[in-house]
Enzyme design. Structure first.
Site, PDB file in Angstrom:
ATOM      1  N   SER A   9       0.829  -1.204   0.000  1.00  0.00           N
ATOM      2  CA  SER A   9       0.000   0.000   0.000  1.00  0.00           C
ATOM      3  C   SER A   9       0.869   1.262   0.000  1.00  0.00           C
ATOM      4  O   SER A   9       1.718   1.420  -0.870  1.00  0.00           O
ATOM      5  CB  SER A   9      -0.967  -0.048   1.181  1.00  0.00           C
ATOM      6  OG  SER A   9      -2.051   0.834   0.975  1.00  0.00           O
ATOM      7  N   ASP A  23      -5.727  -3.830  -2.026  1.00  0.00           N
ATOM      8  CA  ASP A  23      -4.625  -3.410  -1.157  1.00  0.00           C
ATOM      9  C   ASP A  23      -3.770  -4.579  -0.657  1.00  0.00           C
ATOM     10  O   ASP A  23      -4.287  -5.565  -0.136  1.00  0.00           O
ATOM     11  CB  ASP A  23      -5.222  -2.671   0.039  1.00  0.00           C
ATOM     12  CG  ASP A  23      -4.219  -1.823   0.776  1.00  0.00           C
ATOM     13  OD1 ASP A  23      -3.242  -2.373   1.317  1.00  0.00           O
ATOM     14  OD2 ASP A  23      -4.409  -0.588   0.822  1.00  0.00           O
TER      15      ASP A  23
END
Length: 287
Positions: free
Chosen positions: A40, A154
């Site tokens: 991320s 993510d």
């Protein structure tokens, strides 16, 4: 003393700006970062460092205001997410051109999550922007990425602290920046502003799910707090399993997901926390 570092950067929204401060402090103490892996926001910062463009990004992000951050949010009406997640990267491309990961100065790996096959996807070749767009795709917030017949979200969903994916470097110290460090205050004591939930953004989410009770926790806060609890626990277990030489913990209530206008504050926090962890490591070596 080992001066080579394998750097692991966790997920964690705008708290990831503290990772810039950590890198600054590592360099001040003479450490050489020879490999980096990130999930991320950790993939964003790690990739920028690996391509030699972190200073350009830092100069830009430190000038952002709340209004600037809001204007970078490209809202969309879709069942897949509330943000397209393209506008900010198009802005970055205006002063940081794309680069293939294999052409970067040091080995870099970005991690995303394949939700169809329930496994990680590693980006260590190809477009930097393609890799980080997948890695930052917070479920229900950003539209996921279609990739080779899979749907990617993510990387922090499965690997918030991707220690196992940083390229091994002989004699290197593993340094982990964990953005899920113990909180400084009880969640009930935090205001919506403290959590980085802008009024406009909260109104958008509130229209989706409303309890009618003004004292109840907001939808977005409930979503992010619930996921943070799970990811916090997963991050802790990962660190305990691999026992890296240096762990730099950033309190997970130090900033909200979208508090990128707090860049200078977060960078200083990263420097301070890194300094403490590095000095503790060096003192232990002397004993």
């Amino acid at each position: 003393m080992p001066k080579s570092v394998s750097l692991v950067l966790s997920s964690g929204g705008s708290r990831g700006l503290a990772q810039i401060g950590v890198i600054h402090e590592l360099e001040r103490h003479g450490f050489n970062i020879n490999a980096v892996a990130g999930s991320s926001i950790g993939s964003v910062i790690g990739g920028l460092y690996a391509m030699g463009k972190l200073s350009e990004y830092t100069d830009w992000v430190c000038r952002l205001t709340k209004k600037d951050v809001w204007n970078l949010m490209d809202f969309t009406i879709t069942s897949h997410g509330l943000l397209k997640g393209e506008r900010v990267f198009e802005k970055l491309k205006t002063f940081i051109p794309d680069m293939n990961i294999e052409d970067m100065k040091i080995p870099f790996t970005a991690i995303a999550t394949d939700i169809l096959n329930e496994k990680e996807v590693l980006f260590n070749r190809g477009s930097y922007y393609k890799a980080i767009r997948a890695s930052v795709s917070i479920p229900a917030v950003f539209i996921p990425v279609n990739h080779d017949g899979s749907i990617l979200v993510d990387g922090g969903l499965l690997y918030p602290v991707p220690i196992e994916f940083v390229k091994p470097v002989e004699g290197a110290v593993t340094v982990v920046v964990n953005l899920y460090g113990d909180k400084r205050r009880n969640i009930s004591e935090l205001s919506e502003t403290d959590r980085g939930d802008y009024k406009g953004l909260m109104k958008t989410f509130s229209k989706l799910i409303s309890t009618g009770n003004k004292k109840s926790i907001g939808y977005y806060t409930l979503l992010t707090t619930t996921s943070s609890v799970m990811i916090h626990k997963l991050a802790k277990l990962t660190i305990e399993k691999y026992n890296p030489e240096i762990v730099i913990n950033i309190p997970f209530d130090s900033a909200g997901t979208f508090d990128f206008y707090k860049a200078e504050e977060l960078i200083k926090l990263g420097e301070a926390e890194a300094r403490k962890a590095i000095l503790s490591y060096l003192n232990n070596l002397r004993e």
